[in-house]
Design an enzyme around this catalytic site. Structure first.
Site, PDB file in Angstrom:
ATOM      1  N   GLU A 275     -13.839   0.839   6.245  1.00  0.00           N
ATOM      2  CA  GLU A 275     -12.525   0.486   6.126  1.00  0.00           C
ATOM      3  C   GLU A 275     -11.822   0.543   4.736  1.00  0.00           C
ATOM      4  O   GLU A 275     -12.711   0.455   3.695  1.00  0.00           O
ATOM      5  CB  GLU A 275     -12.124  -1.032   6.865  1.00  0.00           C
ATOM      6  CG  GLU A 275     -12.832  -1.953   6.124  1.00  0.00           C
ATOM      7  CD  GLU A 275     -12.939  -3.569   7.014  1.00  0.00           C
ATOM      8  OE1 GLU A 275     -12.434  -3.442   8.155  1.00  0.00           O
ATOM      9  OE2 GLU A 275     -13.088  -4.367   6.459  1.00  0.00           O
ATOM     10  N   ASN A 276     -10.597   0.276   4.560  1.00  0.00           N
ATOM     11  CA  ASN A 276      -9.948   0.190   3.310  1.00  0.00           C
ATOM     12  C   ASN A 276     -10.301  -1.083   2.715  1.00  0.00           C
ATOM     13  O   ASN A 276     -10.136  -2.436   3.320  1.00  0.00           O
ATOM     14  CB  ASN A 276      -8.476   0.255   3.339  1.00  0.00           C
ATOM     15  CG  ASN A 276      -7.783   0.687   2.378  1.00  0.00           C
ATOM     16  OD1 ASN A 276      -7.716  -0.249   1.395  1.00  0.00           O
ATOM     17  ND2 ASN A 276      -7.128   1.899   2.049  1.00  0.00           N
TER      18      ASN A 276
END
Length: 615
Positions: A275-276
Site C-alpha cells: 500500500e501507499n
C-alpha cells in the site's frame, strides 16, 4: 541450486565486481573516491567527502563549482556541487538558456549514504570527462551529497541494525535529534531552513532524494516512489509517467532489478499486498509536489552489499539525467504549465483543493518477485516470525493499494491574513519563500475564520512536538482589527499549495497539527467556584433548554457527574465571559477576492519580496 537463483547471484557478483573497481582505470589513483578505495567497505566522513569535492572542482572549474548553502548546528559547511557543461552556475542563466535544473540529494538520513558515494563518482566521471561527460549537456545539476552532515559525523557500527554495510553508518537524526525527512513543511531544523533557501534560489524542475530501505528481504536492489497523480498538476504527472516508462526498462537493461516502493500491509505475510506509505508535506517528495515539481524517492535495498547499492544509485541517476538531457524542453514545459495552472486556479472560487488523501479501496495487482518464506511461532513476541530463503525465488501476484483518492478538500481563498503577533506562522511563510504583502497600518476587515474546539493531543512527542491529533471546526465570518505588520499571502502565486499545507487547519502537516498554536485552546480568565455557582443557577432559570441538556449530561456521563469543577465549568464555557476570550479562534483568516481587492487598493502598501539568495 535453481537457475533463477544462480542468475540473480551472478548478477549481484558482476555488479559488485564492477563497483569495487575504479570506474576510470586510466585516471590517476588520487581520483579514486574514498569508498572505491576501501572496496566499499567504508564511507567517508563529511570532511573527507568535501576535501575530495574541492579537489575535483579545482581540477575542472569550467564544469563543476561548489557552493556553501549554510552551516549545520555543529558548524559544518553544507555544500552543493553544481555541474554544467557550459559553465552555467546560477539559476538566472539556466532559465535564460532554457536549461532544466535537477536537484539530487543524498544523506538526509546519513546511515543511508549511497547517494553521497555515488554522487562523488558521477561528478568525477563528468568533471574529468570520463564515461559521464555528457551528464549535463542540456541541464544544470545541483547535487547535495550529504544533507545531514552532523548526522554523518555521528557515525557508529550500531546505527543500522537492519543494514548490510558499510562498516559504520551515520545517525538518522541531525545533532538536535530531528529527522530532516519529517521537517520539510514545519522547517524546525537550521539545515532545513538552508535547504529551503537553496530550493527557492534554484527552483529545480526535478528532484531526487536517495535513501536505503528497511523492511522485507527480496531480490530487488532498488525500489522507487513517485507521488500519486492526485497530488500533482496533470502536466507534471504526465511528464513523470513518461519518464518512468522510459527510465525503468533502460535501467533494468543494465542488469538491475527494480520495483515500486514496497510498503507491505503485513510484514509477516507479503502475500497480503502493498500500500501507499502515505507521503505528505513533511516528506521530500510530498513537499516537491506542493511546489509543482516531480520528485523521485530512491530506496536501495539494505541487505544488498554496499557496493551493489552504490552502483544501483549511480546507474539510476545517470540514466535519469540521460533521459532529461534528451528532452529537456518537455520537463521545462511541464513545470512551467504547472506553475501557471496553480496561479490560474486562484481565480476559481469553487475549485476544491485536496488536503488529505486516502487509499483507493479497489486494489490493482502487482507482480512481486519474492524470496520464498516460512513463518514460525515466536515465544518471545507471541507473533509469527518470518524467515526468507534466498535459494528459492518465486513471482507472486499480490494486491496493490498504492493508488490514492482525495479525502478532505477545501476551496482556495483569494488570500490568507496572518496577524502580526503570530510570528511563528509568519516566520514559516518567509522560510518557504512565499510572496506576501505587509500591512503598513492598522486595518479592520471582515473575513472567514475557523472556530476550533474539542482538541485532543498525542500522548507521546514526535519530532519534538506533541501533535494535535484531532479537533472539531466550523467556519464563520469574523471582523478583526489587524495591527500594523500583519501580512497578506495571496494565492495567485506558484507555491500557493505550500501556503494551504501550512495554514489550513485540517492539512495533515499544518502548523496547527504540529502544535505551534496550542495556546489558542487555553482560557486565560477563569471564575471562582462561588461565582460560578451563582452563574449556573441564573443560567438554568433563564434557559430551560440548557437545564435539559445539563440534566442529560449528568445522567449519561458518570465521570462528568462525579467532577464538581467540570460541572461548574460547563456553565462558564457557555457564558459571555468565556466567549469574550476567543478560545479556539484560529488566528489565520481567509479573504475573498473582494476583501483582498480592498486591501490591495490601500495607498502605498509595503511589500517584502521573497528572499532569493542564500548564504
Amino acid at each position: 541450486m535453481r537457475p533463477k537463483h544462480l542468475h540473480c547471484q551472478l548478477r549481484g557478483l558482476a555488479i559488485l565486481a564492477f563497483a569495487c573497481l575504479s570506474l576510470h582505470a586510466s585516471e590517476p589513483d588520487h581520483w579514486i573516491t574514498p569508498a572505491e578505495a576501501s572496496h566499499f567497505q567504508t564511507t567517508p566522513d563529511p570532511e573527507t567527502s568535501l576535501a575530495y569535492l574541492r579537489r575535483l572542482a579545482q581540477a575542472a572549474p569550467q564544469r563543476l563549482q561548489l557552493e556553501t548553502i549554510g552551516r549545520s548546528p555543529e558548524g559544518r559547511p553544507m555544500v552543493v556541487a553544481i555541474a554544467s557543461r557550459d559553465g552555467v552556475f546560477d539559476p538566472e542563466t539556466a532559465r535564460a538558456r532554457h536549461l532544466p535544473v535537477v536537484l539530487i540529494q543524498g544523506g538526509i538520513h546519513p546511515g543511508e549514504i549511497e547517494g553521497a558515494d555515488a554522487g562523488l563518482m558521477l561528478l568525477r566521471d563528468f568533471a574529468l570527462q570520463g564515461r559521464q561527460r555528457h551528464l549535463a549537456d542540456h541541464l544544470v545539476l545541483v547535487y547535495l551529497p550529504v544533507f545531514s552532515v552532523d548526522g554523518l559525523a555521528n557515525s557508529s557500527p550500531w546505527h543500522r541494525i537492519n543494514q548490510n554495510g558499510p562498516q559504520t553508518q551515520g545517525f538518522r537524526g541531525q545533532s538536535q535529534y530531528l529527522n530532516l525527512n519529517r521537517d520539510y513543511i514545519k522547517a524546525d531544523a537550521p539545515e532545513m531552513r538552508d535547504w529551503l533557501r537553496l530550493w527557492n534560489h534554484w527552483r529545480p524542475d526535478e528532484f531526487v532524494d536517495i535513501h536505503t530501505t528497511d523492511g522485507a528481504d527480496y531480490p530487488y536492489d532498488l525500489t522507487w516512489y513517485t507521488e500519486d497523480p492526485h497530488k500533482l498538476d496533470p502536466a507534471v504527472d504526465q511528464w513523470q509517467q513518461t519518464l518512468m516508462h522510459q527510465l525503468l526498462p533502460a535501467y533494468q537493461a543494465d542488469g538491475h532489478l527494480a520495483s515500486p516502493y514496497l510498503e507491505f500491509r503485513d510484514g509477516r505475510d507479503p502475500s497480503k499486498g502493498i500500500e501507499n506509505f502515505g507521503s505528505g508535506p513533511r516528506f521530500s517528495t510530498g513537499y516537491a509536489a506542493l511546489q509543482n515539481r516531480p520528485g523521485l524517492l530512491v530506496e536501495t535495498h539494505m541487505l544488498k552489499p554496499y557496493g551493489v547499492r552504490v552502483k544501483a544509485v549511480y546507474d539510476l541517476v545517470a540514466e535519469l539525467l540521460g533521459q532529461i538531457n534528451r528532452h529537456p524542453e518537455a520537463l521545462l514545459a511541464a513545470t512551467t504549465r504547472a506553475d501557471a495552472d496553480t496561479v490560474a486556479t486562484s481565480d476559481q472560487t469553487d475549485h476544491p483543493i485536496p488536503l488529505t488523501f486516502k487509499l483507493d479501496p479497489v486494489p490493482t495487482r502487482h507482480e512481486f518477485r519474492a524470496y520464498a518464506w516460512t513463518l514460525s511461532a515466536s515465544a518471545i513476541s507471541g507473533q509469527s516470525w518470518i524467515h526468507y530463503d534466498r535459494s528459492r525465488q518465486r513471482t507472486l501476484s499480490i494486491p496493490d493499494w498504492n493508488r490514492l483518492l482525495p479525502d478532505i478538500s477545501v476551496t482556495e481563498p483569494a488570500a490568507y491574513v496572518i496577524p502580526a503577533p503570530w510570528t511563528v506562522i509568519i516566520d514559516r511563510i518567509k522560510a518557504h519563500g512565499l510572496r506576501y504583502q505587509k500591512l503598513p497600518q492598522a486595518t479592520t476587515l471582515t473575513a472567514q475564520s475557523y472556530q476550533l474546539s474539542d482538541p485532543v493531543w498525542a500522548s507521546h512527542p514526535f519530532e519534538g512536538h506533541l501533535m494535535l491529533t484531532r479537533f472539531a471546526q466550523s467556519r464563520q465570518p469574523r471582523t478583526v482589527r489587524l495591527p500594523p505588520g500583519s501580512i497578506v499571502v495571496p494565492m495567485n502565486q506558484r507555491a500557493a499549495r505550500v501556503a494551504m499545507a501550512l495554514l489550513e487547519p485540517q492539512a495533515p502537516d499544518s502548523l496547527l497539527h504540529w502544535g505551534y498554536l496550542n495556546a489558542i485552546f487555553e482560557a486565560k480568565e477563569y471564575g471562582e467556584p462561588r461565582v460560578l455557582e451563582q452563574l449556573a443557577q441564573d443560567m438554568l432559570i433563564k434557559d430551560p433548554d440548557m437545564k435539559a441538556a445539563f440534566d442529560h449530561k449528568l445522567a449519561s456521563d458518570p465521570a462528568f457527574a462525579a467532577d464538581p469543577q467540570a460541572r461548574l465549568q460547563y456553565f462558564f464555557d457557555r457564558s459571555p465571559w468565556h466567549a469574550a476570550q476567543g478560545v479556539g479562534a484560529y488566528p489565520v483568516l481567509r479573504l475573498d477576492a473582494a476583501e483582498l481587492a480592498r486591501l490591495q487598493a490601500q495607498p502605498q502598501p509595503a511589500t517584502e519580496p521573497r528572499s532569493s539568495g542564500h548564504t
